[in-house]
Scaffold this motif. Structure first.
Motif, PDB file in Angstrom:
ATOM      1  N   SER A  65      54.166   1.331  45.295  1.00  0.00           N
ATOM      2  CA  SER A  65      54.494   1.854  43.962  1.00  0.00           C
ATOM      3  C   SER A  65      55.250   3.165  44.070  1.00  0.00           C
ATOM      4  CB  SER A  65      53.224   2.083  43.149  1.00  0.00           C
ATOM      5  OG  SER A  65      52.548   0.882  42.920  1.00  0.00           O
ATOM      6  N   LEU A  66      54.791   4.041  44.948  1.00  0.00           N
ATOM      7  CA  LEU A  66      55.450   5.332  45.137  1.00  0.00           C
ATOM      8  C   LEU A  66      56.860   5.137  45.685  1.00  0.00           C
ATOM      9  CD1 LEU A  66      55.430   8.412  45.108  1.00  0.00           C
ATOM     10  CD2 LEU A  66      54.359   8.332  47.376  1.00  0.00           C
ATOM     11  N   HIS A  67      57.005   4.282  46.676  1.00  0.00           N
ATOM     12  CA  HIS A  67      58.322   4.030  47.268  1.00  0.00           C
ATOM     13  C   HIS A  67      59.283   3.478  46.219  1.00  0.00           C
ATOM     14  CE1 HIS A  67      61.391   3.041  50.187  1.00  0.00           C
ATOM     15  NE2 HIS A  67      61.438   1.834  49.662  1.00  0.00           N
ATOM     16  N   GLY A  68      58.816   2.554  45.407  1.00  0.00           N
ATOM     17  CA  GLY A  68      59.651   1.971  44.357  1.00  0.00           C
ATOM     18  C   GLY A  68      60.099   3.007  43.342  1.00  0.00           C
ATOM     19  N   ALA A  69      59.191   3.897  42.957  1.00  0.00           N
ATOM     20  CA  ALA A  69      59.529   4.937  41.984  1.00  0.00           C
ATOM     21  C   ALA A  69      60.534   5.920  42.570  1.00  0.00           C
ATOM     22  CB  ALA A  69      58.266   5.673  41.549  1.00  0.00           C
ATOM     23  N   LEU A  70      60.343   6.316  43.815  1.00  0.00           N
ATOM     24  CA  LEU A  70      61.267   7.261  44.457  1.00  0.00           C
ATOM     25  C   LEU A  70      62.638   6.625  44.661  1.00  0.00           C
ATOM     26  CD1 LEU A  70      58.876   8.971  47.033  1.00  0.00           C
ATOM     27  CD2 LEU A  70      59.547   9.765  44.754  1.00  0.00           C
ATOM     28  N   ALA A  71      62.671   5.343  44.998  1.00  0.00           N
ATOM     29  CA  ALA A  71      63.955   4.648  45.152  1.00  0.00           C
ATOM     30  C   ALA A  71      64.688   4.568  43.814  1.00  0.00           C
ATOM     31  CB  ALA A  71      63.723   3.248  45.718  1.00  0.00           C
ATOM     32  N   ALA A  72      63.943   4.342  42.727  1.00  0.00           N
ATOM     33  CA  ALA A  72      64.559   4.299  41.397  1.00  0.00           C
ATOM     34  C   ALA A  72      65.079   5.683  41.005  1.00  0.00           C
ATOM     35  CB  ALA A  72      63.553   3.784  40.373  1.00  0.00           C
ATOM     36  N   LEU A  73      64.328   6.724  41.339  1.00  0.00           N
ATOM     37  CA  LEU A  73      64.777   8.098  41.058  1.00  0.00           C
ATOM     38  C   LEU A  73      66.085   8.416  41.775  1.00  0.00           C
ATOM     39  CD1 LEU A  73      61.639  10.431  41.162  1.00  0.00           C
ATOM     40  CD2 LEU A  73      63.230  10.121  39.269  1.00  0.00           C
ATOM     41  N   ALA A  74      66.209   7.930  42.985  1.00  0.00           N
ATOM     42  CA  ALA A  74      67.403   8.205  43.791  1.00  0.00           C
ATOM     43  C   ALA A  74      68.665   7.619  43.164  1.00  0.00           C
ATOM     44  CB  ALA A  74      67.224   7.668  45.209  1.00  0.00           C
ATOM     45  N   LYS A  75      68.512   6.672  42.259  1.00  0.00           N
ATOM     46  CA  LYS A  75      69.666   6.051  41.602  1.00  0.00           C
ATOM     47  C   LYS A  75      70.026   6.727  40.273  1.00  0.00           C
ATOM     48  CE  LYS A  75      68.582   1.557  43.588  1.00  0.00           C
ATOM     49  NZ  LYS A  75      68.094   0.207  43.302  1.00  0.00           N
ATOM     50  N   CYS A  76      69.207   7.671  39.839  1.00  0.00           N
ATOM     51  CA  CYS A  76      69.451   8.344  38.560  1.00  0.00           C
ATOM     52  C   CYS A  76      70.620   9.319  38.679  1.00  0.00           C
ATOM     53  CB  CYS A  76      68.201   9.100  38.113  1.00  0.00           C
ATOM     54  SG  CYS A  76      66.814   8.032  37.676  1.00  0.00           S
ATOM     55  N   ASP A  77      71.363   9.467  37.585  1.00  0.00           N
ATOM     56  CA  ASP A  77      72.481  10.413  37.566  1.00  0.00           C
ATOM     57  C   ASP A  77      72.001  11.852  37.492  1.00  0.00           C
ATOM     58  OD1 ASP A  77      74.406   8.386  37.647  1.00  0.00           O
ATOM     59  OD2 ASP A  77      74.350   8.167  35.471  1.00  0.00           O
ATOM     60  N   LEU A  78      70.863  12.072  36.848  1.00  0.00           N
ATOM     61  CA  LEU A  78      70.265  13.398  36.712  1.00  0.00           C
ATOM     62  C   LEU A  78      68.760  13.230  36.779  1.00  0.00           C
ATOM     63  CD1 LEU A  78      70.390  16.460  35.994  1.00  0.00           C
ATOM     64  CD2 LEU A  78      70.290  15.753  33.586  1.00  0.00           C
ATOM     65  N   ILE A  79      68.101  14.086  37.540  1.00  0.00           N
ATOM     66  CA  ILE A  79      66.640  14.033  37.675  1.00  0.00           C
ATOM     67  C   ILE A  79      66.072  15.272  36.992  1.00  0.00           C
ATOM     68  CG2 ILE A  79      64.700  14.024  39.278  1.00  0.00           C
ATOM     69  CD1 ILE A  79      66.626  12.714  41.346  1.00  0.00           C
ATOM     70  N   VAL A  92      60.157  14.908  43.929  1.00  0.00           N
ATOM     71  CA  VAL A  92      61.390  14.809  43.153  1.00  0.00           C
ATOM     72  C   VAL A  92      62.509  15.622  43.787  1.00  0.00           C
ATOM     73  CG1 VAL A  92      62.402  15.344  40.892  1.00  0.00           C
ATOM     74  CG2 VAL A  92      60.164  14.270  41.025  1.00  0.00           C
ATOM     75  N   ALA A  93      62.197  16.825  44.233  1.00  0.00           N
ATOM     76  CA  ALA A  93      63.204  17.667  44.879  1.00  0.00           C
ATOM     77  C   ALA A  93      63.693  17.028  46.180  1.00  0.00           C
ATOM     78  CB  ALA A  93      62.643  19.059  45.149  1.00  0.00           C
ATOM     79  N   GLY A  94      62.792  16.410  46.917  1.00  0.00           N
ATOM     80  CA  GLY A  94      63.191  15.711  48.140  1.00  0.00           C
ATOM     81  C   GLY A  94      64.133  14.559  47.856  1.00  0.00           C
ATOM     82  N   VAL A  95      63.832  13.792  46.816  1.00  0.00           N
ATOM     83  CA  VAL A  95      64.703  12.680  46.426  1.00  0.00           C
ATOM     84  C   VAL A  95      66.061  13.212  45.979  1.00  0.00           C
ATOM     85  CG1 VAL A  95      65.066  10.880  44.689  1.00  0.00           C
ATOM     86  CG2 VAL A  95      62.865  11.074  45.841  1.00  0.00           C
ATOM     87  N   ALA A  96      66.057  14.272  45.174  1.00  0.00           N
ATOM     88  CA  ALA A  96      67.316  14.851  44.684  1.00  0.00           C
ATOM     89  C   ALA A  96      68.183  15.341  45.841  1.00  0.00           C
ATOM     90  CB  ALA A  96      67.028  15.987  43.714  1.00  0.00           C
ATOM     91  N   ALA A  97      67.572  16.013  46.797  1.00  0.00           N
ATOM     92  CA  ALA A  97      68.327  16.532  47.941  1.00  0.00           C
ATOM     93  C   ALA A  97      68.873  15.395  48.805  1.00  0.00           C
ATOM     94  CB  ALA A  97      67.439  17.459  48.777  1.00  0.00           C
ATOM     95  N   GLU A  98      68.024  14.426  49.108  1.00  0.00           N
ATOM     96  CA  GLU A  98      68.443  13.341  49.983  1.00  0.00           C
ATOM     97  C   GLU A  98      69.494  12.441  49.343  1.00  0.00           C
ATOM     98  OE1 GLU A  98      66.303   9.661  52.211  1.00  0.00           O
ATOM     99  OE2 GLU A  98      65.462  11.657  52.525  1.00  0.00           O
ATOM    100  N   SER A  99      69.379  12.220  48.036  1.00  0.00           N
ATOM    101  CA  SER A  99      70.326  11.334  47.360  1.00  0.00           C
ATOM    102  C   SER A  99      71.504  12.101  46.745  1.00  0.00           C
ATOM    103  CB  SER A  99      69.603  10.539  46.259  1.00  0.00           C
ATOM    104  OG  SER A  99      69.098  11.415  45.270  1.00  0.00           O
TER     105      SER A  99
END
Length: 106
Positions: A65-79, A92-99
């Motif tokens: 569930s966590l992996h799926g949510a983080l993967a979906a966040l990585a596709k967002c135009d703005l977090i 969230v900051a990790g996802v924003a930086a990596e993506s």
């Protein structure tokens, strides 16, 4: 402002004490925040696509569930992080930086 696609992630239920900090109102007290906000967004922006997930970032959730949510966040135009949680902010900051996605914290 033209936003038509939303991803909402939170596992919290709206309490009366939360009302001053939220766009949702007294009618939503006792409801999951993501569900109540999704309904509010549908009123404000008919036709919007809203993906609501009852999940605590940094909580004891299944890794899938966590992996799926983080993967979906990585596709967002703005977090946007409005969680008030150190653990959620770090995810969230990790996802924003990596993506390489812009992130706002409030």
């Amino acid at each position: 402002a033209g936003v038509t696609k939303f991803l909402l992630i939170d596992d919290d239920v709206l309490g009366a004490e939360n009302i001053p900090r939220h766009e949702i109102d007294w009618l939503a007290v006792g409801a999951h925040k993501v569900d109540a906000l999704a309904e509010r967004l549908k009123l404000l922006r008919p036709g919007a696509t809203i993906d609501s997930r009852r999940l605590s970032l940094g909580g004891q959730e299944s890794s899938g569930s966590l992996h799926g949510a983080l993967a979906a966040l990585a596709k967002c135009d703005l977090i946007v992080d409005a969680s008030g949680s150190d653990a959620a902010f770090n995810y969230v900051a990790g996802v924003a930086a990596e993506s390489e996605r812009p992130m706002i914290w409030g």
